[in-house]
Design a protein around this motif. Structure first.
Motif, short mmCIF file in Angstrom:
data_model
loop_
_atom_site.label_atom_id
_atom_site.label_comp_id
_atom_site.label_asym_id
_atom_site.label_seq_id
_atom_site.Cartn_x
_atom_site.Cartn_y
_atom_site.Cartn_z
N PRO A 89 0.82 -1.22 0.00
CA PRO A 89 0.00 0.00 0.00
C PRO A 89 0.85 1.26 0.00
N ASN A 90 0.16 2.39 -0.12
CA ASN A 90 0.79 3.71 -0.13
C ASN A 90 1.62 3.91 1.14
N GLN A 91 2.88 4.32 0.95
CA GLN A 91 3.79 4.46 2.09
C GLN A 91 3.34 5.55 3.05
N ILE A 92 2.73 6.61 2.52
CA ILE A 92 2.26 7.70 3.39
C ILE A 92 1.23 7.17 4.39
N MET A 93 0.30 6.33 3.90
CA MET A 93 -0.69 5.75 4.78
C MET A 93 -0.04 4.82 5.80
N LEU A 94 0.92 4.00 5.34
CA LEU A 94 1.60 3.08 6.25
C LEU A 94 2.33 3.85 7.35
N ASP A 95 2.95 4.95 7.00
CA ASP A 95 3.66 5.77 8.00
C ASP A 95 2.68 6.34 9.02
N ALA A 96 1.49 6.73 8.56
CA ALA A 96 0.48 7.27 9.48
C ALA A 96 0.01 6.21 10.46
N MET A 97 -0.09 4.97 9.98
CA MET A 97 -0.49 3.86 10.86
C MET A 97 0.58 3.60 11.91
N VAL A 98 1.85 3.64 11.50
CA VAL A 98 2.96 3.45 12.44
C VAL A 98 2.94 4.55 13.49
N GLU A 99 2.69 5.79 13.03
CA GLU A 99 2.65 6.93 13.96
C GLU A 99 1.50 6.76 14.96
N ALA A 100 0.34 6.33 14.47
CA ALA A 100 -0.82 6.14 15.34
C ALA A 100 -0.54 5.08 16.40
N HIS A 101 0.11 4.00 15.98
CA HIS A 101 0.42 2.93 16.93
C HIS A 101 1.42 3.43 17.98
N ALA A 102 2.38 4.21 17.54
CA ALA A 102 3.37 4.76 18.47
C ALA A 102 2.72 5.67 19.50
N ARG A 103 1.59 6.27 19.14
CA ARG A 103 0.86 7.13 20.08
C ARG A 103 0.07 6.32 21.10
N GLY A 104 0.01 4.99 20.91
CA GLY A 104 -0.75 4.15 21.83
C GLY A 104 -2.11 3.76 21.32
N ASN A 105 -2.37 4.02 20.02
CA ASN A 105 -3.68 3.70 19.45
C ASN A 105 -3.70 2.30 18.85
N GLN A 106 -4.90 1.83 18.54
CA GLN A 106 -5.08 0.46 18.03
C GLN A 106 -5.11 0.45 16.50
N ILE A 107 -4.43 -0.53 15.92
CA ILE A 107 -4.42 -0.72 14.47
C ILE A 107 -5.00 -2.10 14.19
N VAL A 108 -5.99 -2.14 13.31
CA VAL A 108 -6.74 -3.38 13.08
C VAL A 108 -6.68 -3.77 11.61
N GLY A 109 -6.38 -5.05 11.36
CA GLY A 109 -6.42 -5.59 10.00
C GLY A 109 -7.40 -6.75 9.95
N LEU A 110 -8.50 -6.58 9.23
CA LEU A 110 -9.50 -7.64 9.09
C LEU A 110 -9.22 -8.43 7.83
N CYS A 111 -9.25 -9.75 7.92
CA CYS A 111 -9.02 -10.62 6.76
C CYS A 111 -7.68 -10.27 6.11
#
Length: 326
Positions: A83-105
């Motif tokens: 996927p788009n690296q910008i989106m992936l970086d945002a997910m990494v940042e969100a997780h580093a903040r203590g938030n939940q990242i979910v992947g279904l299927c």
């Protein structure tokens, strides 16, 4: 107090069902009680359409995505596509903040491409098990779980398991009473027993490239109720015991004992689904000779009991009420 912000990732060629699962669970299903703020984030610019012609619009920027309390990737269109690296970086940042990242299927692939799942446990659809392992050997894939939560990284098995996973997230935030209320509103069970092992198709090959072993396999399938010793089977195949064990493993990829166990369990599945035979009768017919033995092996392999299997897969159609026409 502000409700949690849930960001659902949409992309071109999205699956309407997969996208709708988090949208239903985290939307306004309980009209008199707002539990979450649901927003859509588009992985690409421009119109986002499914193959069926449905379209959605993004309501989040990538900066807002990184601030979301829960980011959900409901599936992914191609396991081979990063996927788009910008989106992936945002997910990494969100997780580093203590938030939940979910992947279904297949959304699990997106988390893996982001590097979030390295040295973590995860789940995905059983059909893509080997592909996922080959692409991401540093992820500990649980091939049976309906969903896995490891350090705020939540991943699920395919399709309907997304519902189980999303209800789990609701249960975490608001408890079982609210999660059960949502499940009742959707007319689905609030919690399912067992894992996805009970849905995996792993048939044993009917034949091999060895004619003598093929003849033996037919004999064994017709005599599963009997006990079989290696000396007897070697004699039947006109081989020495040592040659027989070597040839059997070469032809089937497993020992005689392992092959018989899998075949007996598969036959017990068929009888549980298609007959009303008592479980002790099934145990005897497939060669376990003990109901306890059947239950132990069945529970170990499928994480459900034979009775639970029958209840799940031998659906009963409700009797229709008769209606008198005037």
């Amino acid at each position: 107090m502000a409700v949690p912000l849930v960001a659902v990732v949409a992309f071109n060629h999205f699956s309407p069902f997969h996208l709708s699962v988090p949208c239903i669970i985290f939307g306004d299903l309980l009209h008199n009680q707002k539990l979450f703020e649901l927003k859509i984030y588009a992985e690409e610019s421009g119109p986002i359409r499914s193959n069926e012609g449905l379209s959605v619009k993004s309501s989040l920027s990538v900066e807002e995505l990184a601030q979301a309390d829960i980011i959900i990737v409901p599936s992914w269109r191609d396991p081979a596509e990063k996927p788009n690296q910008i989106m992936l970086d945002a997910m990494v940042e969100a997780h580093a903040r203590g938030n939940q990242i979910v992947g279904l299927c297949l959304g699990t692939y997106v988390l893996a491409y982001a590097g979030l799942l390295k040295n973590h446990k995860a789940a995905t659809h059983w059909e893509f098990e080997q592909d996922f392992i080959n692409r991401f050997p540093d992820v500990e894939l649980d091939c049976n779980a309906l969903y896995v939560d490891d350090d705020r990284l939540i991943t699920s098995a395919g399709t309907a398991a997304g519902l189980d996973c999303c209800l789990y997230l609701v249960r975490q935030r608001y408890g079982s009473v609210i999660a059960n209320k949502l499940a009742r509103r959707m007319v689905i069970p609030p919690y399912r027993e067992g894992g996805q092992a009970q849905f995996i198709e792993r048939p044993i090959p009917v034949s091999t490239q060895d004619a003598r072993i093929n003849k033996l396999l037919d004999y064994l399938r017709n005599n599963l109720n009997k006990m079989h010793g290696l000396d007897e089977l070697a004699s039947y195949s006109m081989m020495s015991r040592r040659t027989f064990t070597r040839q059997f493993y070469k032809a089937t990829g497993m020992s005689v004992g392992d092959w018989l166990l899998i075949e007996r369990l598969q036959r017990s599945q068929e009888l549980l689904e298609s007959t009303s035979l008592a479980i002790d009768t099934i145990a005897e017919q497939v060669g376990f000779h003990s109901t306890v033995s059947l239950r132990q092996h069945f529970k170990h392999r499928f994480n459900v009991t034979p009775s639970e299997w029958r209840k799940t897969f031998q659906g009963k159609f409700p009797r229709l009420a008769s209606v008198e026409l005037a």
